[in-house]
Enzyme design. Sequence first.
Site, PDB file in Angstrom:
ATOM      1  N   ARG A 947     -78.914  17.825  19.630  1.00 58.54           N
ATOM      2  CA  ARG A 947     -77.459  17.828  19.475  1.00 58.54           C
ATOM      3  C   ARG A 947     -76.839  18.384  20.765  1.00 58.54           C
ATOM      4  NH1 ARG A 947     -76.124  21.082  14.554  1.00 58.54           N
ATOM      5  NH2 ARG A 947     -76.848  19.233  13.430  1.00 58.54           N
ATOM      6  N   ARG A1016     -71.305  27.603  17.205  1.00 57.97           N
ATOM      7  CA  ARG A1016     -71.644  26.194  17.384  1.00 57.97           C
ATOM      8  C   ARG A1016     -70.562  25.488  18.211  1.00 57.97           C
ATOM      9  NH1 ARG A1016     -75.220  24.356  13.238  1.00 57.97           N
ATOM     10  NH2 ARG A1016     -76.622  26.064  12.663  1.00 57.97           N
ATOM     11  N   LYS A1081     -75.004  30.784  11.140  1.00 57.47           N
ATOM     12  CA  LYS A1081     -74.190  30.029  12.099  1.00 57.47           C
ATOM     13  C   LYS A1081     -72.715  30.434  12.013  1.00 57.47           C
ATOM     14  CE  LYS A1081     -74.280  26.264   8.728  1.00 57.47           C
ATOM     15  NZ  LYS A1081     -74.811  24.931   8.449  1.00 57.47           N
ATOM     16  N   LYS A1083     -68.850  28.864  13.074  1.00 55.21           N
ATOM     17  CA  LYS A1083     -68.154  27.636  13.454  1.00 55.21           C
ATOM     18  C   LYS A1083     -66.673  27.898  13.698  1.00 55.21           C
ATOM     19  CE  LYS A1083     -71.335  24.505  11.068  1.00 55.21           C
ATOM     20  NZ  LYS A1083     -71.483  23.399  10.088  1.00 55.21           N
ATOM     21  N   CYS A1302     -73.172  12.402   5.994  1.00 57.79           N
ATOM     22  CA  CYS A1302     -74.136  13.023   6.899  1.00 57.79           C
ATOM     23  C   CYS A1302     -75.320  12.076   7.093  1.00 57.79           C
ATOM     24  CB  CYS A1302     -74.603  14.362   6.327  1.00 57.79           C
ATOM     25  SG  CYS A1302     -75.636  14.179   4.853  1.00 57.79           S
ATOM     26  N   CYS A1308     -83.441  13.934   8.193  1.00 54.58           N
ATOM     27  CA  CYS A1308     -83.109  15.313   7.857  1.00 54.58           C
ATOM     28  C   CYS A1308     -84.139  15.894   6.895  1.00 54.58           C
ATOM     29  CB  CYS A1308     -81.710  15.382   7.241  1.00 54.58           C
ATOM     30  SG  CYS A1308     -81.254  17.053   6.765  1.00 54.58           S
ATOM     31  N   CYS A1347     -77.646  16.621   0.764  1.00 55.46           N
ATOM     32  CA  CYS A1347     -78.056  17.912   0.227  1.00 55.46           C
ATOM     33  C   CYS A1347     -76.804  18.771   0.092  1.00 55.46           C
ATOM     34  CB  CYS A1347     -79.093  18.581   1.140  1.00 55.46           C
ATOM     35  SG  CYS A1347     -78.380  19.319   2.617  1.00 55.46           S
ATOM     36  N   CYS A1351     -72.757  19.171   5.455  1.00 54.95           N
ATOM     37  CA  CYS A1351     -72.448  18.824   6.844  1.00 54.95           C
ATOM     38  C   CYS A1351     -71.240  17.888   6.959  1.00 54.95           C
ATOM     39  CB  CYS A1351     -73.661  18.169   7.510  1.00 54.95           C
ATOM     40  SG  CYS A1351     -75.025  19.323   7.751  1.00 54.95           S
TER      41      CYS A1351
END
Length: 1450
Positions: A947, A1016, A1081, A1083, A1302, A1308, A1347, A1351
């Site tokens: 990414r 991120r 994370k 964001k 996603c 994934c 899931c 995302c």
Amino acid sequence: MSSTPSTSSVARIAYLSSDVLVSSLPPFPSTSPYAETITSLSDASRHRPIVLSVLNGGDPGATLLRNRTGKLVSYLALANPQLVTRLVPHITELSSLPVVLHLAVRDDLSDALILRPSIPFVLHSSTAQQAHDNSLLASRLARTEKKAVLHIFYVGESTETLDEVQEGRIQPFLLSEVPRSPPRSPFNAQANGVNGHGLNGFANGVNGHPEELLESDSITTDMYKSYETTTWSTVALTRRPIRPIIQRGSSPSSSHTVIFVFGRQLTFSEAPEGVSLVSASLFSPLPPSKLLSAIPPSAERVIVLEQIQKWPVKFTPFYLEVVSAVQNAHTEIKPAVYPCVLGHPDTVKQVDVLKLVQQASSGVAPLHLGSIVEPPHVSSAEVPHVPKHELSYTKILSKLFEGRLEIENSPFLVASEGSEATTPEFALGRVRGELEERKELVSAVQELLDSGDITSDVHALLSKWMISRDDPVKSRALGAEVVTELEGIKGPAAAKVLAFKHHLSALSRWIIGSDIWAYDLGASGLHHAIASGLNVNVLVVDTTPYSARHTADPHRRKQDVGLYAMNHGDVYVASVAVYSSYAQVLQALVEADKFNGPSVVLAYLPYVSEDVAALEVLKETKNAVDAGYWPLYRWDPSKEEPFVLDSDAVKNDLQAFLDRQNHISQLVRSKPELASELVGSLGESLKEARRKKALKAYEDLLGNIDAPPLLVLYASDGGKAEKVAKRLAGRGKARGLSTDMKSMDAVSVEDVKEEGIVVFITSVAGQGEFPQNGRTFVKALNAAAARGEKPLEGLKFSVFGMGDSHYWPRPEDAHYYNKAGKDLDARLEQVGAQRVLQLGLGDDQDADGPETGYKIWEPLVWKALGVDAVEVKEAEPEPITNEHIKVASNYLRGTIAEGLEDKTTGSLSPADTQLTKFHGIYQQDDRDIRDEREVQGVEPAYQFMIRVRMPGGVCRPDQWLQMDQIADEHGNGTFKITTRQTFQFHGIIKRHLKPAIQDINRALLDTLAACGDVNRNVLCSAVPSLSRLHAEIYEFAKGVSEHLLPRTTAYHEIWLDKKLVAGDALKDAEPLYGEFYLPRKYKVAVAVPPTNDVDIFANDVGFIAIVDGKGRLAGFNVTAGGGMGVTHGNKKTYPRAADVLGFCTVEQGKIVAEKIMLVQRDNGNRADRKNARLKYTIDRMGLDVFKDEVEKLLGYKLAPARPYSFDRNIDDFGWATGEDGKHHFTLFIENGRIQDEPNRDFKTGLREIAKIHKGTFRLTANQHVVISDIPSSELETIKDLLAKYKLDNLSHSGLRLSSSACVAFPTCGLAMAESERYLPVLIDKVEKICEENGLRNDSIVMRMTGCPNGCARPYLAEVAFVGKAPGTYLMLLGGGYYGQRLNKIYRESVTEPDILAILKPMIKHYALERLEGEHFGDFVIRTGYIAPTTSGKEWYDHMGGEGQHREIMA
């Protein structure tokens, strides 16, 4: 064609009685009437014959001969001329083998009876019951006599009924001894009609003479006796009579007419007075004496009714036999014999029979009875069906060779040329004729040039054409000019040129067909094309799915076509798969067209029927290519290096690929350098690893000689059950047990039998199904149980199941809770294993989750094993967490550099895979082929996702071109625009990681902190119309990103080879993050009202731009506490929309982002990663306390928030002009996947735009692209390119334009269900509902994830689906249209039929009763479908719907 009782019963007997079962498939798209029965029996029956299918047009005779077993082979088919033609060459050899040919007919015996003269026994069945009984008779007869039996039966009607023999009685019947006398039963020999000489009570023989007056030959007599004996056994089994001929009607003394019926029985109840009807169920052997026995002395005439409508000679077979029998009878007076054609018997009445007798007496000819069905006629409008999946290749051909494509066997030729027009032989002849005509054209042009009768201009034009006649572009343009010039010239040469003017253009000639053409290459049309030397291209489409490869006839050699063609030396050959590499398909087709000579392109397209989803075709293709079953390659003998292998995955599979595929192995033998390219040294590191493994195994053996054995087997998709298994195995070793741990599929039932005690730990997948790595083992258990076997007698076992009772809230679904564990426990007992401990169950809903049940169950295991009193002195090692990995990593270095050098595996170590996330890299594997690789015993197909860090989603055209090139050179040929405004590459193998990141760095981008427990990629609104404002917020977003970037030099050391000065003299430091980095994370996003295209409230920190009165950026309202991630079944986790903290200036912004991050760093939950995000920290501390902590670090209070408003969170598609006069176009990229597909070459189109574009590209957080900052001088050129590549198509529904998904499967590792690949399919169906209700252009925000990690930000969508298991989703409703409100769970488990059933009335209700301007998410709340979500902590409240819409909970 659907099955009927007749076809079903015959298929059943054939399956249960045979050792090999072969069936011919009908023309596509028809389905075999036998298929459904065979499929159901393969799942349920204990009998397991080898089942083979022969495609339409294949050679069933060759397949039958190749699979002779000496016992019994059965064949199922629908009779047709083509089938019979292919059987005839083999019928003599088949006749002496134990083979039963079951041929179904409709109302015409013509095709089937062609085989009768060569087959010893021919049976005929009129009803479903008779078909069932004769199938049994035929099977035993073929088996005992070792001769072929032809069984002709009618397809029949679905309303017929029959009584079937039980499965368990069939094999004993076939193997029983031959009886010496008829069975003692109510159906004795005389009644049965197969013993003695009586028939229905009257004397035998014509005119009273005994039948012995006409002797049969000894062979016929012996065969008839064999048939007779076999019927005794069959009657004893079925308790129903079986008669070779059956007579009904008038008594013998009064019958003046005998009608023999060779076909379906006439349906009326009684025959007319004076008429005797005789039906035959035995067609061969049929002794003349048996025919004569049915003709009484009083008979004056005999009419032979035959259901034969297209016999090749004048007299039909049974008519000749009856005439011969009557003429050779030793009698003075002989009845007259008349032939008659029998049509559809259901239309025949008594009066029709009387008319027939009268017509025969009057000498009327020809005679027929019943309606005759005319054969179907192909009208000019009817063409053969081309399966929709195969259109993939024809569309590519049409696009590549537009204007000059000539498909020589096009289905559209059938109307004018007949059905043979689609055969390879016809097409090759057509090509040869066309090329000969083009030669004549060239000669005519040369004649004109030599004549001197043309002007200098025409001469020059013709000369140009001669030079360029094989150029596809120039020949077409020049040809048009030639026609114009020559139309005014007289003379035979000019006239000849004009007569052949359609050959002036250089055409691309193709013959397209299925893999059936590859059978018997030496005699096929494909062989002739290969050997012809003609400039023609052949595309052969192979449709055999990889998963069905073992069910196909192993002797079929269609996959050797490439080798066969390459052996000619002058043929271009390619093996391609459009669902694997679209670019390679294009390259191969272009090369084939350019090659001067025959070309053969083998195209893989695995599917069983047109109903198969494209996603399944994709998965089958990937398995086939990865396993080497279908390698991708190109062979061009005109080049110095003719062979190119295009299958990267196969290259990495080393010698195994060469061993598996004979044709590539031969290539390697002929070109040794190919072997060296594919098969390198395994390396010293692998040898060392093997040595260590052997040493450890030896030490374990010594240590465990006296220890009691314990095997722990687990089945786990998400890893929870595997962790429990590891812990149990470790504790077993601590108690002195000889413990081993494996996945269930890593062992066989036979292996387990050798173990003393086995403990099974399993979670649940889907609707009570087993996880992927336990299904093969469980299938083996089920098969043993179905056969009544007990292979695990003596084994001791216990099972612990893990599930979530809340997963299945409806009472009717409650049995799915922990179903896998319950089923396994019951099945183990059924196959003989002894339960030593009752089933243990762990429930996610218990206080400690599954641990509550596990803590009760584990001590009982130790007690059952007799080690409960053992004192464990060693402390159980503390599990290694991400926090341990981070602090021990030396600032994100770990052993990544060493792992990259390890050539023995395609993966990195588990600890390094956590660290590489900080470097923007996720280790993954291709989950489509994971199970298949496990079966093969090789490691998963490891690959990596990279990414890019690109704050604000802005990139230059040169950077876009670099990203495009990286996708092709290092990835899977595609790249993804993510929901965080950046690029993502998939399918990068380990050795390409470093070069890929270096190429990204050369584009002045990087991947550092694109993932991991750090800040991120920072988002900012695209707002194409606000040029000045966008520039300001873009610079702000870049500033925040740079300010919060980790300071470690590990990234540059590992990936860019930049070493530290003076060794370790300089130490790394992280002034903001510290050595532990963040708990989770972080964001950040920047939004510009009124567009919330970044979903500001889904981010940990958000900055809402506030504009002053002059349109300039004054500052930001600051939000905090947003986050999407959830864990299914864990109510301690939930999504949360961010709160507004206050206002800050532009200069303060990045410091505010830093201080919020520091409060999270110091207060976040590092003990539980599922509760570590900022949203949980704020809820735990309280918003006011959290804000106070932030302001303490800032040293000042945030100003009060300023007014703002949002009205949407979707992108504004189409053209916009900025304040600076530059233009912007927002184009729709479905789910952000940049790739080339048939009719959608988006990747190529964007590449071409990037080559000439002088502005920028902006990526949106909704996964779309803005071609930005286009000057007016460039505008028309950009518009032309957009139109050329269909990138300007915005005519999609409002639903599709508002959708997002996603990646999910196949890459994934967290995915539980499909998302990106499935959402477009679901939208196809839902948008039809919208269109029916006039809502095509209305925006409804629909999102899907594979899931619960969120995302694609599903928890803010108006409608959302979150994957729980393959094909199963959580359904959510009620999100705010502009992302201001969370949605709520409406249904906890839905499949596609459920989704459509729920949405259809709901969308209709919305269309009829919505308020002016009311959005769907608001509507479902107002009308009571779902309650609003006011905060994240209340997300679970009132879930499941409201009022009448509420789901009933268990």
